[in-house]
Design an enzyme around this catalytic site. Structure first.
Site, PDB file in Angstrom:
ATOM      1  CD  GLU A  38       0.849 -20.849  -8.213  1.00  0.00           C
ATOM      2  OE1 GLU A  38       0.028 -21.732  -8.438  1.00  0.00           O
ATOM      3  OE2 GLU A  38       1.832 -20.626  -8.939  1.00  0.00           O
ATOM      4  NE  ARG A  94      -4.223   3.471   2.545  1.00  0.00           N
ATOM      5  CZ  ARG A  94      -3.237   3.127   3.366  1.00  0.00           C
ATOM      6  NH1 ARG A  94      -2.699   4.033   4.147  1.00  0.00           N
ATOM      7  NH2 ARG A  94      -2.801   1.893   3.416  1.00  0.00           N
ATOM      8  CD  GLN A  95      -2.994   2.366  -5.281  1.00  0.00           C
ATOM      9  OE1 GLN A  95      -2.942   2.344  -6.496  1.00  0.00           O
ATOM     10  NE2 GLN A  95      -2.292   1.541  -4.517  1.00  0.00           N
ATOM     11  CG  ASP A 167      -7.132  12.997   6.895  1.00  0.00           C
ATOM     12  OD1 ASP A 167      -8.359  12.834   7.021  1.00  0.00           O
ATOM     13  OD2 ASP A 167      -6.343  12.071   6.617  1.00  0.00           O
ATOM     14  CE  LYS A 190      -3.080  12.848   6.108  1.00  0.00           C
ATOM     15  NZ  LYS A 190      -3.542  11.521   6.495  1.00  0.00           N
ATOM     16  NE  ARG A 192      -0.265  10.054   3.882  1.00  0.00           N
ATOM     17  CZ  ARG A 192      -0.026   9.424   5.035  1.00  0.00           C
ATOM     18  NH1 ARG A 192       1.200   9.086   5.378  1.00  0.00           N
ATOM     19  NH2 ARG A 192      -1.013   9.138   5.843  1.00  0.00           N
ATOM     20  CG  ASP A 216      -8.149   8.862   9.890  1.00  0.00           C
ATOM     21  OD1 ASP A 216      -8.966   8.944   8.961  1.00  0.00           O
ATOM     22  OD2 ASP A 216      -6.951   9.155   9.768  1.00  0.00           O
TER      23      ASP A 216
HETATM   24  C1  R5P Z   1      -5.682   8.766   4.776  1.00  0.00           C
HETATM   25  O1  R5P Z   1      -6.187   9.702   4.256  1.00  0.00           O
HETATM   26  C2  R5P Z   1      -6.362   7.902   5.811  1.00  0.00           C
HETATM   27  O2  R5P Z   1      -7.628   8.325   6.144  1.00  0.00           O
HETATM   28  C3  R5P Z   1      -5.526   7.820   7.056  1.00  0.00           C
HETATM   29  O3  R5P Z   1      -5.495   9.088   7.671  1.00  0.00           O
HETATM   30  C4  R5P Z   1      -4.137   7.393   6.740  1.00  0.00           C
HETATM   31  O4  R5P Z   1      -4.115   6.388   5.780  1.00  0.00           O
HETATM   32  C5  R5P Z   1      -3.468   6.923   7.979  1.00  0.00           C
HETATM   33  O5  R5P Z   1      -2.159   6.555   7.632  1.00  0.00           O
HETATM   34  P1  R5P Z   1      -0.982   6.784   8.645  1.00  0.00           P
HETATM   35  O6  R5P Z   1      -1.384   6.146   9.948  1.00  0.00           O
HETATM   36  O7  R5P Z   1       0.180   6.099   7.988  1.00  0.00           O
HETATM   37  O8  R5P Z   1      -0.770   8.252   8.745  1.00  0.00           O
END
Ligand code: R5P
Length: 312
Positions: A38, A94-95, A167, A190, A192, A216
């Site tokens: 904690e 990202r969520q 992407d 892309k 994943r 990115d």
């Molecule tokens: C995802 O859409 C983000 O914009 C990045 O492309 C992604 O999170 C990068 O993650 P990693 O380096 O693990 O591919």
């Protein structure tokens, strides 16, 4: 109302550099750790002040987010008159949608918690999702480090170089960077496969015979960049001169993975500290402290921020 910089523990050098750029010292704050993990942050004197709590929330997103919430609450209880959460890297961004049934909207939960803990305003930097404000209960200022990245990239680029989005989500970022540098754009499609494995399937745009620059919002495991570099080579690009991203998370041996790709240089910002203390020699971290200081100074003086904000 005095201006105060309240640092979280996630990136003390950035908080100190931001305070210094404002002609201040960061307010003293401590972080106690209980044996069970904690945490208990304690802030210095902020009574009656305009306080800016600086804390990126990742990697280690859970602990760092909780620390930010506790710091905001401590700042409120210590009597600050106005509180802004400055979150240079926003974990959980990202969520931002439910990809399948049963998932949470992580970024909305994080934003609600930040507002609920006491932030009257949030400042973010190139977050993964641009729709933050629609999901937050308080105003959100979204800054962009694209100018910082463009300045770092410009000297190494040839005319005719192509800015590549690895992407579809990075397409707007690539367009904005290309516009600043006067270059063309290409976009990778892309897919994943797992959290650390992606496939780069198609490329929209022509890179044959041209230098490529990949941009990115973040580099996490490096899988996205690796797949893009390989696709660009297969499509005849004359090497990937640089990879630029605002946030260098560089987790799960990403630095090693990127080292093997033969990219001349990797430029990220200091929104996050290097995961292992030191970066690889081909990784440069450009400071966003002047950008944060400028935004904080203007918010404090209640001046417009327009030229610092990310255009959507
Ligand atoms: C995802 O859409 C983000 O914009 C990045 O492309 C992604 O999170 C990068 O993650 P990693 O380096 O693990 O591919």
């Amino acid at each position: 109302m005095a201006l105060r910089i309240v640092p979280g523990s996630a990136n003390l050098p950035l908080a100190a550099a931001t305070a210094a750029a404002l002609g201040l010292e960061a307010t003293s704050s401590e972080l106690e750790r209980f044996p069970d993990g904690e945490i208990r942050p304690v802030v210095g004197d902020v009574r009656g002040d305009d306080a800016y709590v600086i804390q990126p929330t990742g990697p280690g997103a859970g602990d760092l987010l909780v620390e930010l919430l506790l710091l905001l609450d401590a700042t409120r209880r210590a009597g600050a008159r106005r509180i802004t959460a400055v979150v240079p890297y926003l974990g959980y961004a990202r969520q931002d949608r439910r990809g399948r049934d049963g998932e949470a909207l992580g970024v909305k939960v994080a934003l609600s918690a930040i507002a609920g803990a006491g932030a009257g305003r949030i400042v973010a930097l190139d977050p993964h999702t641009t729709a933050l404000e629609a999901m937050a209960d308080v105003p959100v200022e979204v800054l962009s480090a694209l100018g910082v990245l463009a300045d770092a990239l410009a000297p190494a680029l040839e005319p005719g170089a192509v800015v590549v989005a690895p992407d579809l989500g990075a397409a707007k970022l690539a367009e904005r960077l290309a516009a600043r540098l006067g270059l063309g754009v290409a976009v990778v499609r892309k897919h994943r496969v797992t959290h650390s494995q992606v496939l780069a399937r198609e490329l929209a745009g022509d890179v044959a015979g041209h230098q490529a620059v990949i941009v990115d919002d973040m580099i996490s495991t490096g899988a996205t960049i690796e797949a893009a570099v390989q696709l660009l080579a297969a499509r005849g690009a004359r090497g990937t001169a640089a990879v630029a991203a605002t946030h260098g998370l560089l987790v799960a041996s990403a630095a090693k993975r990127l080292r093997g790709l033969g990219v001349d240089s990797i430029v990220v910002t200091d929104s996050l500290l290097p995961a292992t203390g030191d970066d690889e020699p081909n990784i440069t971290r450009r400071s966003i402290a002047p950008l944060l200081a400028s935004a904080i100074g203007r918010l404090h003086r209640e001046e417009p921020l327009a030229d610092l904000l990310a255009a959507t």
